[in-house]
Design a protein around this motif. Structure first.
Motif, PDB file in Angstrom:
ATOM      1  N   THR A   1       3.725 -11.265 -12.703  1.00 20.88           N
ATOM      2  CA  THR A   1       4.270 -11.724 -11.423  1.00 20.88           C
ATOM      3  C   THR A   1       5.771 -11.494 -11.384  1.00 20.88           C
ATOM      4  OG1 THR A   1       2.532 -13.380 -11.186  1.00 20.88           O
ATOM      5  CG2 THR A   1       4.512 -13.695  -9.850  1.00 20.88           C
TER       6      THR A   1
ATOM      7  N   VAL B   1       7.746  -9.133  -8.702  1.00 24.24           N
ATOM      8  CA  VAL B   1       8.842  -9.625  -7.867  1.00 24.24           C
ATOM      9  C   VAL B   1      10.077  -8.742  -8.050  1.00 24.24           C
ATOM     10  CG1 VAL B   1      10.463 -11.546  -7.523  1.00 24.24           C
ATOM     11  CG2 VAL B   1       8.003 -11.982  -7.649  1.00 24.24           C
TER      12      VAL B   1
ATOM     13  N   MET C   1      15.901 -25.672  -4.826  1.00 22.74           N
ATOM     14  CA  MET C   1      14.522 -25.443  -4.385  1.00 22.74           C
ATOM     15  C   MET C   1      13.902 -26.696  -3.771  1.00 22.74           C
ATOM     16  SD  MET C   1      12.872 -22.998  -7.347  1.00 22.74           S
ATOM     17  CE  MET C   1      13.345 -23.991  -8.769  1.00 22.74           C
TER      18      MET C   1
ATOM     19  N   ARG D   1      13.952 -19.737  -4.606  1.00 21.27           N
ATOM     20  CA  ARG D   1      12.501 -19.933  -4.578  1.00 21.27           C
ATOM     21  C   ARG D   1      11.888 -19.681  -5.942  1.00 21.27           C
ATOM     22  NH1 ARG D   1      13.895 -21.143  -0.261  1.00 21.27           N
ATOM     23  NH2 ARG D   1      12.950 -20.841   1.782  1.00 21.27           N
TER      24      ARG D   1
ATOM     25  N   CYS E   1       8.891 -17.967  -7.072  1.00 20.34           N
ATOM     26  CA  CYS E   1       8.128 -16.923  -6.376  1.00 20.34           C
ATOM     27  C   CYS E   1       6.721 -16.789  -6.938  1.00 20.34           C
ATOM     28  CB  CYS E   1       8.898 -15.610  -6.407  1.00 20.34           C
ATOM     29  SG  CYS E   1      10.422 -15.719  -5.463  1.00 20.34           S
ATOM     30  N   ARG E   2       5.979 -17.863  -6.784  1.00 18.92           N
ATOM     31  CA  ARG E   2       4.554 -17.898  -7.086  1.00 18.92           C
ATOM     32  C   ARG E   2       3.884 -18.478  -5.862  1.00 18.92           C
ATOM     33  NH1 ARG E   2       3.992 -16.449 -12.204  1.00 18.92           N
ATOM     34  NH2 ARG E   2       1.808 -16.897 -12.491  1.00 18.92           N
ATOM     35  N   PRO E   3       3.167 -17.720  -5.107  1.00 18.84           N
ATOM     36  CA  PRO E   3       2.838 -16.319  -5.311  1.00 18.84           C
ATOM     37  C   PRO E   3       4.048 -15.412  -5.073  1.00 18.84           C
ATOM     38  CG  PRO E   3       2.010 -17.030  -3.190  1.00 18.84           C
ATOM     39  CD  PRO E   3       2.572 -18.254  -3.872  1.00 18.84           C
ATOM     40  N   LYS E   4       3.926 -14.181  -5.532  1.00 20.32           N
ATOM     41  CA  LYS E   4       5.048 -13.239  -5.501  1.00 20.32           C
ATOM     42  C   LYS E   4       5.614 -13.018  -4.105  1.00 20.32           C
ATOM     43  CE  LYS E   4       2.191  -9.048  -5.369  1.00 20.32           C
ATOM     44  NZ  LYS E   4       0.838  -9.581  -5.377  1.00 20.32           N
ATOM     45  N   GLU E   5       4.792 -13.165  -3.076  1.00 23.52           N
ATOM     46  CA  GLU E   5       5.236 -12.941  -1.700  1.00 23.52           C
ATOM     47  C   GLU E   5       6.305 -13.936  -1.250  1.00 23.52           C
ATOM     48  OE1 GLU E   5       1.481 -10.973  -2.445  1.00 23.52           O
ATOM     49  OE2 GLU E   5       1.991 -13.091  -2.674  1.00 23.52           O
ATOM     50  N   ARG E   6       6.465 -15.024  -1.967  1.00 24.49           N
ATOM     51  CA  ARG E   6       7.507 -16.002  -1.612  1.00 24.49           C
ATOM     52  C   ARG E   6       8.897 -15.407  -1.686  1.00 24.49           C
ATOM     53  NH1 ARG E   6       7.580 -21.760  -3.026  1.00 24.49           N
ATOM     54  NH2 ARG E   6       8.745 -21.706  -1.105  1.00 24.49           N
ATOM     55  N   VAL E   7       9.056 -14.314  -2.444  1.00 26.54           N
ATOM     56  CA  VAL E   7      10.374 -13.671  -2.506  1.00 26.54           C
ATOM     57  C   VAL E   7      10.788 -13.169  -1.134  1.00 26.54           C
ATOM     58  CG1 VAL E   7       9.644 -11.310  -3.105  1.00 26.54           C
ATOM     59  CG2 VAL E   7      11.852 -12.166  -3.897  1.00 26.54           C
TER      60      VAL E   7
ATOM     61  N   GLU F   1      10.674 -14.631   1.590  1.00 27.84           N
ATOM     62  CA  GLU F   1      11.309 -15.714   2.329  1.00 27.84           C
ATOM     63  C   GLU F   1      12.820 -15.726   2.150  1.00 27.84           C
ATOM     64  OE1 GLU F   1       9.505 -19.379   1.029  1.00 27.84           O
ATOM     65  OE2 GLU F   1       7.472 -18.677   1.523  1.00 27.84           O
TER      66      GLU F   1
END
Length: 122
Positions: free
Chosen positions: A16, A20, A53, A106, A108-114, A116
């Motif tokens: 992960t 990222v 965070m 953040r 970043c779990r899941p990776k898509e949070r990056v 944001e």
């Protein structure tokens, strides 16, 4: 135009975390990469990241693997200060990756949070 400062607290052994890093680079940025297992968090640094965070230590405690259980950290009632001290002493206990940008911090779990917190490229 200046390049925004992006910091990735990274473990290269974590898929992960590697994904990222690739997502940040694919977006056109080169982050400062901190391999936190080689350069561990200070108590102040980890506290600051948690505050940014809006999370407590338990929210980023990595329970995968045996160490959290061996140290008794996975039990209810373990206070935040004990968790924080254990994470500083054993940085592998901190979930990853954590990304810091001008838009926020953040886990970043899941990776898509990056996505944001990645600035847009103009």
């Amino acid at each position: 135009m200046t390049t925004p400062s992006i910091t990735l607290f990274h473990n290269p052994a974590c898929s992960t975390s590697r994904q990222v890093l690739a997502m940040i680079r694919d977006a056109g940025f080169e982050p400062q990469v901190v391999e936190y297992l080689k350069t561990p968090y200070t108590r102040e640094q980890l506290s600051s990241l948690l505050q940014a965070m809006g999370l407590g230590p338990r929210a980023v405690l990595r329970t995968k693997g045996d160490l959290a259980g061996e140290l008794g950290l996975d039990r209810p009632g373990v206070d935040d200060e004990t968790l924080l001290q254990a994470m500083v002493a054993h940085p592998v206990l901190v979930e990853r990756p954590i990304v810091v940008t001008p838009l926020g911090t953040r886990l970043c779990r899941p990776k898509e949070r990056v996505l944001e917190v990645l600035p847009s490229r103009a």
